[in-house]
Design an enzyme around this catalytic site. Sequence first.
Site, PDB file in Angstrom:
ATOM      1  N   GLY A  48       0.848  -1.189   0.000  1.00 62.27           N
ATOM      2  CA  GLY A  48       0.000   0.000   0.000  1.00 62.27           C
ATOM      3  C   GLY A  48       0.880   1.235   0.000  1.00 62.27           C
ATOM      4  O   GLY A  48       1.406   1.608  -1.040  1.00 62.27           O
ATOM      5  N   HIS A  61       3.450  -6.621 -11.343  1.00 58.40           N
ATOM      6  CA  HIS A  61       3.746  -6.190  -9.981  1.00 58.40           C
ATOM      7  C   HIS A  61       3.307  -7.181  -8.909  1.00 58.40           C
ATOM      8  O   HIS A  61       3.970  -7.350  -7.899  1.00 58.40           O
ATOM      9  CB  HIS A  61       3.050  -4.847  -9.746  1.00 58.40           C
ATOM     10  N   TRP A  99       5.090  -1.639  -1.097  1.00 59.34           N
ATOM     11  CA  TRP A  99       5.305  -0.833   0.124  1.00 59.34           C
ATOM     12  C   TRP A  99       5.832  -1.716   1.249  1.00 59.34           C
ATOM     13  O   TRP A  99       6.616  -1.285   2.095  1.00 59.34           O
ATOM     14  CB  TRP A  99       4.027  -0.124   0.548  1.00 59.34           C
TER      15      TRP A  99
END
Length: 312
Positions: free
Chosen positions: A40, A292, A108
């Site tokens: 995130g 990703h 993240w």
Amino acid sequence: MYPPVEPFETGNLKVSDVHTLYYELSGNKDASAVVFVHGGPGGGTDGKDRSFFNPTKYKIILFDQRGAGKSTPSACLEENTTWDLVKDMEKLREHLNIDKWHVFGGSWGSTLSLAYAQLHPNRVKSLVLRGIFTLRKSELKFFYQDGASHLFPEAWEEYVAPIPEQERHDMMLAYHAQLNSIDDQTRITAAKAWSKWEMVTSKLYVDPKQVAEAEKDDWANAFARIENHYFVNDGFMRDGQLLESQEIDKIRHIPCVVVQGRYDVVCPATTAWALKKAWPELELHIVPDAGHSSREPGTAALLVKATDKFAD
Ligand SMILES: CNCC(=O)c1nnc(C(C)(C)C)o1
């Protein structure tokens, strides 16, 4: 990936006057601990995240970072910085009576894992990182202003739609205004558009289930508000801080495997390569047919191979 397992313990840990974190333990309570650091920021954990680890070889710890997932208050930006989250990881480790643990994080989660390891290297047994993200201005510009937009023009049109033309020269700032608007509808429209942009660009073949997740009000609100809050503040770090030699030197002794999708447009391979150049000892795998997401088949297989390798 390993078959699904259920937690043998869950809890809520008060870490400040404002924030309480949800956490859970699964797998083997007598085995070596691994902590899963979600992405995130604001993405929260998903029970499927437990499947990266052999449940007989690991005590698997999932926790939702401040404002994310089941942590409360949801989407709260107060007292919510990279360094607060690093302190939370230490509070959780101590609360669980863990001396050292393996650390696993993507996107993240790789950012926070690096920040945590550089501050507490003696608490980290190994690092398994995916989709390296260090919040450099160049990384944020590529995904939120001018870069990925050239590969997904139709999705980009949806992403910019809520933002007036005259504000589109600084998309993160423009979204910050809408994500913090006093008008509920403005906030949720912006949150869904922000979240959908990331979901539709995360896999080589778009996952409709993940995109549908981005349309859920509560999840999108937390994900978008927290991500944007961190990004307009450059992650509360110096530009490139996590890649600085004096920071990398603190962790070069830690065994580390990095798995990076060749076609990751959210966190492009350039940052994984910069980390490898700064930290030659790490083991880098670039997956030729992956974007990703940690759930890309080639990526997931290499992540499990890495956790199997580090199981002690
Ligand atoms: C720029 N944010 C990248 C990131 O951390 C991220 N990408 N996808 C996720 C979820 C899997 C949590 C949705 O997180």
